[in-house]
Write a protein that holds these residues in place. Structure first.
Motif, PDB file in Angstrom:
ATOM      1  N   TYR A 162       0.831  -1.202   0.000  1.00 18.61           N
ATOM      2  CA  TYR A 162       0.000   0.000   0.000  1.00 18.61           C
ATOM      3  C   TYR A 162       0.869   1.257   0.000  1.00 18.61           C
ATOM      4  N   ASP A 163       1.935   1.272   0.774  1.00 19.13           N
ATOM      5  CA  ASP A 163       2.845   2.424   0.798  1.00 19.13           C
ATOM      6  C   ASP A 163       3.469   2.649  -0.574  1.00 19.13           C
ATOM      7  N   CYS A 206       0.784   4.133  -2.863  1.00 17.14           N
ATOM      8  CA  CYS A 206       0.554   5.563  -2.614  1.00 17.14           C
ATOM      9  C   CYS A 206       1.677   6.415  -3.194  1.00 17.14           C
ATOM     10  N   GLN A 207       2.909   5.947  -3.077  1.00 17.24           N
ATOM     11  CA  GLN A 207       4.036   6.673  -3.673  1.00 17.24           C
ATOM     12  C   GLN A 207       3.884   6.745  -5.189  1.00 17.24           C
ATOM     13  N   GLU A 211       1.148   9.289  -6.084  1.00 21.71           N
ATOM     14  CA  GLU A 211       1.539  10.677  -5.865  1.00 21.71           C
ATOM     15  C   GLU A 211       2.623  11.140  -6.833  1.00 21.71           C
ATOM     16  N   SER A 226      -6.590   1.296   3.169  1.00 24.76           N
ATOM     17  CA  SER A 226      -7.076   2.625   2.772  1.00 24.76           C
ATOM     18  C   SER A 226      -8.465   2.973   3.273  1.00 24.76           C
ATOM     19  N   PHE A 279     -10.649   3.807  -4.628  1.00 20.93           N
ATOM     20  CA  PHE A 279      -9.335   4.346  -4.282  1.00 20.93           C
ATOM     21  C   PHE A 279      -8.823   5.269  -5.388  1.00 20.93           C
ATOM     22  N   TYR A 328      -8.251   9.730  -5.610  1.00 20.21           N
ATOM     23  CA  TYR A 328      -7.111  10.508  -6.122  1.00 20.21           C
ATOM     24  C   TYR A 328      -7.556  11.451  -7.233  1.00 20.21           C
TER      25      TYR A 328
END
Length: 126
Positions: free
Chosen positions: A18-19, A22-23, A26, A60, A68, A72
Protein backbone atom coordinates in the motif's frame (compact mmCIF):
# COMPACT_ATOMS: atom_id res chain seq x y z
CA UNK A 1 25.24 -21.56 11.66
CA UNK A 2 22.79 -19.50 9.63
CA UNK A 3 20.56 -16.85 10.98
CA UNK A 4 16.95 -16.85 9.97
CA UNK A 5 15.56 -13.79 8.28
CA UNK A 6 12.84 -12.09 10.25
CA UNK A 7 9.53 -12.98 8.65
CA UNK A 8 7.01 -10.38 7.71
CA UNK A 9 3.37 -10.88 8.40
CA UNK A 10 0.68 -10.66 5.77
CA UNK A 11 -0.43 -7.39 7.37
CA UNK A 12 3.07 -5.93 7.04
CA UNK A 13 3.30 -7.04 3.41
CA UNK A 14 -0.06 -5.43 2.64
CA UNK A 15 1.06 -2.20 4.31
CA UNK A 16 4.34 -2.18 2.38
CA UNK A 17 2.50 -2.71 -0.90
CA UNK A 18 0.00 0.00 0.00
CA UNK A 19 2.84 2.42 0.80
CA UNK A 20 4.44 1.67 -2.59
CA UNK A 21 1.07 2.16 -4.26
CA UNK A 22 0.55 5.56 -2.61
CA UNK A 23 4.04 6.67 -3.67
CA UNK A 24 3.27 5.60 -7.23
CA UNK A 25 -0.03 7.49 -7.22
CA UNK A 26 1.54 10.68 -5.86
CA UNK A 27 4.71 10.68 -7.96
CA UNK A 28 3.53 9.35 -11.33
CA UNK A 29 -0.17 10.23 -11.18
CA UNK A 30 -1.34 7.17 -13.15
CA UNK A 31 -4.92 7.98 -12.11
CA UNK A 32 -5.01 10.59 -14.89
CA UNK A 33 -5.33 7.66 -17.32
CA UNK A 34 -9.04 6.85 -17.56
CA UNK A 35 -8.26 3.17 -18.20
CA UNK A 36 -6.34 2.69 -14.94
CA UNK A 37 -7.50 -0.33 -12.95
CA UNK A 38 -6.14 -2.86 -10.47
CA UNK A 39 -4.50 -4.91 -13.22
CA UNK A 40 -2.57 -1.90 -14.53
CA UNK A 41 -1.55 -0.89 -11.00
CA UNK A 42 -0.34 -4.44 -10.34
CA UNK A 43 1.80 -4.35 -13.50
CA UNK A 44 3.32 -1.03 -12.40
CA UNK A 45 4.12 -2.48 -8.98
CA UNK A 46 5.30 -5.86 -10.33
CA UNK A 47 2.76 -7.79 -8.31
CA UNK A 48 -0.59 -9.55 -8.56
CA UNK A 49 -3.85 -7.60 -8.95
CA UNK A 50 -5.39 -9.54 -6.07
CA UNK A 51 -2.63 -8.30 -3.76
CA UNK A 52 -3.28 -4.73 -4.88
CA UNK A 53 -6.99 -5.03 -4.17
CA UNK A 54 -6.31 -6.66 -0.81
CA UNK A 55 -3.83 -3.92 0.21
CA UNK A 56 -6.28 -1.18 -0.76
CA UNK A 57 -9.14 -2.73 1.17
CA UNK A 58 -7.01 -3.42 4.26
CA UNK A 59 -5.08 -0.16 4.42
CA UNK A 60 -7.08 2.62 2.77
CA UNK A 61 -10.61 2.23 3.98
CA UNK A 62 -11.81 2.12 0.37
CA UNK A 63 -14.00 -0.85 -0.58
CA UNK A 64 -12.47 -1.24 -4.04
CA UNK A 65 -9.63 -0.21 -6.31
CA UNK A 66 -11.93 2.01 -8.35
CA UNK A 67 -13.00 3.87 -5.22
CA UNK A 68 -9.33 4.35 -4.28
CA UNK A 69 -8.43 5.61 -7.78
CA UNK A 70 -11.44 7.93 -7.92
CA UNK A 71 -10.44 9.50 -4.59
CA UNK A 72 -7.11 10.51 -6.12
CA UNK A 73 -8.88 11.80 -9.22
CA UNK A 74 -11.37 13.87 -7.24
CA UNK A 75 -8.68 15.33 -4.96
CA UNK A 76 -6.66 16.32 -8.01
CA UNK A 77 -9.76 17.85 -9.59
CA UNK A 78 -10.41 19.86 -6.42
CA UNK A 79 -6.86 21.26 -6.56
CA UNK A 80 -7.34 22.23 -10.20
CA UNK A 81 -10.73 23.79 -9.55
CA UNK A 82 -9.23 25.91 -6.79
CA UNK A 83 -6.09 26.96 -8.65
CA UNK A 84 -6.98 27.22 -12.35
CA UNK A 85 -9.64 28.70 -14.58
CA UNK A 86 -9.83 25.55 -16.72
CA UNK A 87 -13.35 24.41 -17.55
CA UNK A 88 -14.93 21.70 -15.43
CA UNK A 89 -15.05 19.42 -18.48
CA UNK A 90 -11.34 19.88 -19.16
CA UNK A 91 -10.50 19.21 -15.51
CA UNK A 92 -12.58 16.03 -15.59
CA UNK A 93 -10.61 14.79 -18.60
CA UNK A 94 -7.24 15.83 -17.13
CA UNK A 95 -8.04 13.91 -13.95
CA UNK A 96 -8.91 10.66 -15.74
CA UNK A 97 -12.69 10.67 -15.77
CA UNK A 98 -14.20 9.18 -18.90
CA UNK A 99 -17.40 11.25 -18.80
CA UNK A 100 -18.46 14.53 -17.30
CA UNK A 101 -21.52 12.90 -15.70
CA UNK A 102 -19.40 10.31 -13.89
CA UNK A 103 -17.03 13.05 -12.74
CA UNK A 104 -19.93 15.05 -11.28
CA UNK A 105 -21.29 11.96 -9.53
CA UNK A 106 -17.92 11.10 -7.96
CA UNK A 107 -17.16 14.71 -7.05
CA UNK A 108 -20.53 15.18 -5.36
CA UNK A 109 -20.10 11.88 -3.49
CA UNK A 110 -16.72 13.04 -2.18
CA UNK A 111 -17.41 16.73 -1.42
CA UNK A 112 -21.23 16.86 -1.13
CA UNK A 113 -21.34 19.63 -3.75
CA UNK A 114 -20.85 20.04 -7.47
CA UNK A 115 -17.47 21.01 -8.95
CA UNK A 116 -18.86 24.46 -9.80
CA UNK A 117 -20.07 24.98 -6.24
CA UNK A 118 -16.68 23.84 -4.95
CA UNK A 119 -14.87 26.32 -7.22
CA UNK A 120 -17.13 29.17 -6.06
CA UNK A 121 -16.54 28.24 -2.42
CA UNK A 122 -12.76 28.08 -2.77
CA UNK A 123 -12.60 31.32 -4.76
CA UNK A 124 -14.48 33.17 -2.01
CA UNK A 125 -11.90 32.03 0.53
CA UNK A 126 -8.97 33.22 -1.56
Amino acid sequence: MTTAKPTTTAEQRRQQLYDRLCQLMERQQPYTDETLNRHALARMLFTNHLYVEEAIRACSGHPSTSSFINAYRVENAARLLATTTDTVTLIAVLCGFSTRAYFYKQFRRHFQMTPTQYRQTTQRRA
